[in-house]
Design a protein around this motif. Structure first.
Motif, PDB file in Angstrom:
ATOM      1  N   GLY A 251       0.867  -1.338   0.080  1.00  0.00           N
ATOM      2  CA  GLY A 251       0.129   0.032  -0.052  1.00  0.00           C
ATOM      3  C   GLY A 251       0.894   1.233   0.064  1.00  0.00           C
ATOM      4  O   GLY A 251       0.421   2.271  -0.692  1.00  0.00           O
ATOM      5  N   HIS A 252       2.100   1.314   0.693  1.00  0.00           N
ATOM      6  CA  HIS A 252       2.842   2.555   1.038  1.00  0.00           C
ATOM      7  C   HIS A 252       3.552   2.614  -0.654  1.00  0.00           C
ATOM      8  O   HIS A 252       3.518   3.888  -1.096  1.00  0.00           O
ATOM      9  CB  HIS A 252       4.165   1.985   1.974  1.00  0.00           C
ATOM     10  CG  HIS A 252       3.514   1.768   2.936  1.00  0.00           C
ATOM     11  ND1 HIS A 252       4.261   1.315   4.216  1.00  0.00           N
ATOM     12  CD2 HIS A 252       2.308   2.330   3.731  1.00  0.00           C
ATOM     13  CE1 HIS A 252       3.541   1.395   5.136  1.00  0.00           C
ATOM     14  NE2 HIS A 252       2.402   2.032   5.114  1.00  0.00           N
ATOM     15  N   ALA A 253       3.578   1.579  -1.541  1.00  0.00           N
ATOM     16  CA  ALA A 253       4.312   1.884  -2.778  1.00  0.00           C
ATOM     17  C   ALA A 253       3.252   2.306  -3.818  1.00  0.00           C
ATOM     18  O   ALA A 253       3.753   3.294  -4.497  1.00  0.00           O
ATOM     19  CB  ALA A 253       4.682   0.510  -3.420  1.00  0.00           C
ATOM     20  N   ILE A 254       2.198   2.023  -3.627  1.00  0.00           N
ATOM     21  CA  ILE A 254       1.013   2.468  -4.469  1.00  0.00           C
ATOM     22  C   ILE A 254       0.870   4.070  -4.090  1.00  0.00           C
ATOM     23  O   ILE A 254       0.544   5.055  -4.860  1.00  0.00           O
ATOM     24  CB  ILE A 254      -0.239   1.760  -4.174  1.00  0.00           C
ATOM     25  CG1 ILE A 254      -0.344   0.414  -4.820  1.00  0.00           C
ATOM     26  CG2 ILE A 254      -1.405   2.441  -4.903  1.00  0.00           C
ATOM     27  CD1 ILE A 254       0.346   0.274  -6.345  1.00  0.00           C
ATOM     28  N   LEU A 255       0.768   4.278  -2.757  1.00  0.00           N
ATOM     29  CA  LEU A 255       0.560   5.644  -2.269  1.00  0.00           C
ATOM     30  C   LEU A 255       1.658   6.634  -2.855  1.00  0.00           C
ATOM     31  O   LEU A 255       1.517   7.697  -3.204  1.00  0.00           O
ATOM     32  CB  LEU A 255       0.511   5.823  -0.597  1.00  0.00           C
ATOM     33  CG  LEU A 255       0.522   6.925   0.039  1.00  0.00           C
ATOM     34  CD1 LEU A 255      -0.654   7.786  -0.475  1.00  0.00           C
ATOM     35  CD2 LEU A 255       0.437   6.837   1.545  1.00  0.00           C
ATOM     36  N   ALA A 256       2.912   6.192  -2.662  1.00  0.00           N
ATOM     37  CA  ALA A 256       4.491   6.871  -3.346  1.00  0.00           C
ATOM     38  C   ALA A 256       3.913   7.282  -4.683  1.00  0.00           C
ATOM     39  O   ALA A 256       4.360   8.416  -5.011  1.00  0.00           O
ATOM     40  CB  ALA A 256       5.452   5.997  -2.912  1.00  0.00           C
TER      41      ALA A 256
END
Length: 530
Positions: A251-256
């Motif tokens: 999820g953090h990667a998609i958010l970034a």
């Protein structure tokens, strides 16, 4: 949101609703059955909103307004059911309170809930193992409406009322102006619709000027709050995704990816409007045409970027009055597929489709196994992802081409719809079809779209742009859910590291935005370089 869609407990009001419609809450659906639920519910909503408009004259609180014409009724019904909220009319002069509340405001809730439900179904496809089901549409729809959208909207409406947004049933108030004339000021239940139009990334304004109207957006504080409402759910869904698949780093990667493109787009648009090429903008200190002194450049570009990078389409400044290259930026924001962060639900599932393509491309480049979150990406999955990507550019470009390629239609468009001939007129039509196909709903203000051709063509583009991609998303969810998870090996491409974030940003820009480069060169780029 992760708890809402994974909880095994139903609220009492939810159980009553399930009994009313004959749904067994614990019964799960295949992707085909889930899709049938989405389509059946949406078609019912389409017919209901259409009929409300056609029978407006006999409804209570119609304000004496007549029935809405057939073509405009279809366009408006398609728009709100598709979570687009394109408006080819002046709302305060066309729709009474019953249609606004029972038709438009209700669709603001449920169309947003449909988008979130589809995104959650795709996430379940990644999370589940050897499953023939992806959830229950009616449960997801109900929970999204009652547990998520409604509580936040109730609180948000109170805050907006306290901040100066009107909420009444006063109809039109006649006042005498200082010059001795008479003016009719419209009222209405605005705050309750304003909050869900932004929270659900819908965008339809109660007034024609949308969020530039002081009754909808009284001050800088409410403008900032509306930005927060637009971004709240789309950005938060990345964390929901990470929690549901059991790996928050994903999820953090998609958010970034979403945040990087968002900040870059906002920065570029703000620079173009502050620079304001031309004698008049330079004398004014910036390109202030179409923008309000109470908001200024940054509050205008922030709102414009937010509304077009989500699928909201609300405006507090007129995009048609932006500089040529500045006006191109909202178009590019939509051409990205509205995935940064995108609409509620649609932004997440659009970005996950791009992630699937990025994993496949990455595997081809470095010889890694095409796997994402433990799921094999074979020919079927890549075909579904590719078809998803092709839908909106096809609709936008074909619609624009037909508007100028068929002589009779071109004559009508040029004589009736386009106020600014030449390359800017092309930009106006391109913007309209891009907005419709991507379910955004904003417009270049110089286009008259309430014509038989544009009402029909844009209405069809909105429906196809909403529901054909949903077919591919749910088919992909079903295919992924049926697979078992394969363990990560040395050949598995890591999808939570900065390298993958960079790859996904590149894929998002190349696969989506560059598709439109030739037509952009004929419109805003040509205008900006003249």
């Amino acid at each position: 949101m992760a708890r809402i869609y994974t909880s095994t407990k139903d609220l009492k009001v939810e159980r009553g609703f399930y009994r009313l419609i004959g749904v067994e809450a614990r019964s799960e659906q295949t992707w085909q059955s889930y899709l049938r639920g989405v389509l059946a519910f949406s078609v019912t909503g389409l017919l209901f909103v259409y009929l409300l408009q056609r029978f407006q004259a006999v409804l209570p609180y119609s304000l004496g307004l007549p029935a809405v014409p057939e073509g405009l009724s279809f366009n408006t019904a398609a728009s709100f059911v598709a979570n687009t909220n394109w408006q080819s009319y002046s709302p305060e002069l066309t729709l009474g309170y019953t249609v606004q509340i029972a038709g438009l405001a209700v669709q603001n809730f449920v169309s947003a809930a449909v988008g979130i439900a589809v995104a959650i179904a795709l996430v379940r496809g990644f999370a589940r193992r050897k499953s023939g089901t992806i959830g229950n549409f009616w449960v997801d729809l109900t929970r999204g409406t009652l547990r998520l959208l409604l509580p936040i909207s109730l609180l948000g409406a109170v805050v907006l009322i306290a901040s100066g947004v009107i909420q009444n049933f006063n109809g039109f108030t006649e006042i005498s102006t200082l010059s001795g004339g008479v003016q009719h000021l419209p009222g209405g239940p605005v705050a309750s619709q304003e909050v869900i139009k932004n929270l659900g990334t819908n965008g339809g304004g109660f007034f024609n000027a949308n969020a530039a109207h002081p009754f909808e957006n009284p001050n800088a504080w409410t403008s900032l709050l509306q930005n927060v409402l637009m971004l709240m759910i789309p950005f938060s869904l990345t964390r929901t995704f990470g929690r549901m698949v059991g790996d928050p780093k994903q999820g953090h990667a998609i958010l970034a990816v979403m945040a990087t493109i968002f900040v870059t787009s906002l920065t570029f648009l703000t620079y173009l409007e502050l620079k304001g090429a031309g004698t008049a903008p330079q004398l004014a200190g910036a390109a202030m045409e179409g923008k309000e002194q109470r908001f200024g450049i940054f509050a205008s570009t922030l709102f414009g970027s937010t509304s077009t990078l989500t699928s909201t389409g609300a405006v507090n400044s007129m995009h048609d009055s932006y500089t040529a290259l500045g006006g191109m930026m909202p178009m590019i924001n939509m051409m990205l597929g509205e995935v940064t962060p995108g609409g509620v639900g649609s932004g997440l599932y659009g970005m996950l489709i791009l992630a699937v393509i990025a994993v496949f491309i990455g595997g081809l480049l470095v010889g890694r196994t095409p796997e994402y979150l433990g799921k094999k990406l074979g020919p079927k999955e890549i075909k579904l992802a590719s078809l998803f990507i092709l839908v909106t550019p096809t609709l936008a470009l074909v619609g624009t081409a037909l508007s100028f390629g068929i002589p009779a239609i071109r004559a009508d468009v040029e004589a009736t719809s386009i106020w600014n001939p030449g390359v800017h007129g092309l930009s106006e039509v391109l913007y309209a079809f891009t907005s419709a196909a991507n379910n955004n709903g904003s417009a270049f203000a110089g286009l008259t779209a309430n014509t038989p051709w544009l009402n029909t063509a844009l209405g069809i583009a909105m429906l196809l742009g909403r529901f054909i991609p949903i077919v591919f998303v749910l088919a992909l969810a079903g295919s992924l859910a049926a697979q078992d998870k394969v363990p990560a090996t040395a050949g598995t491409l890591p999808t939570h590291r900065p390298q993958f974030v960079g790859l996904l940003i590149g894929v998002t820009l190349i696969v989506t935005a560059l598709t439109y480069f030739p037509v952009l060169a004929l419109g805003p780029l040509a205008e900006g370089l003249l």
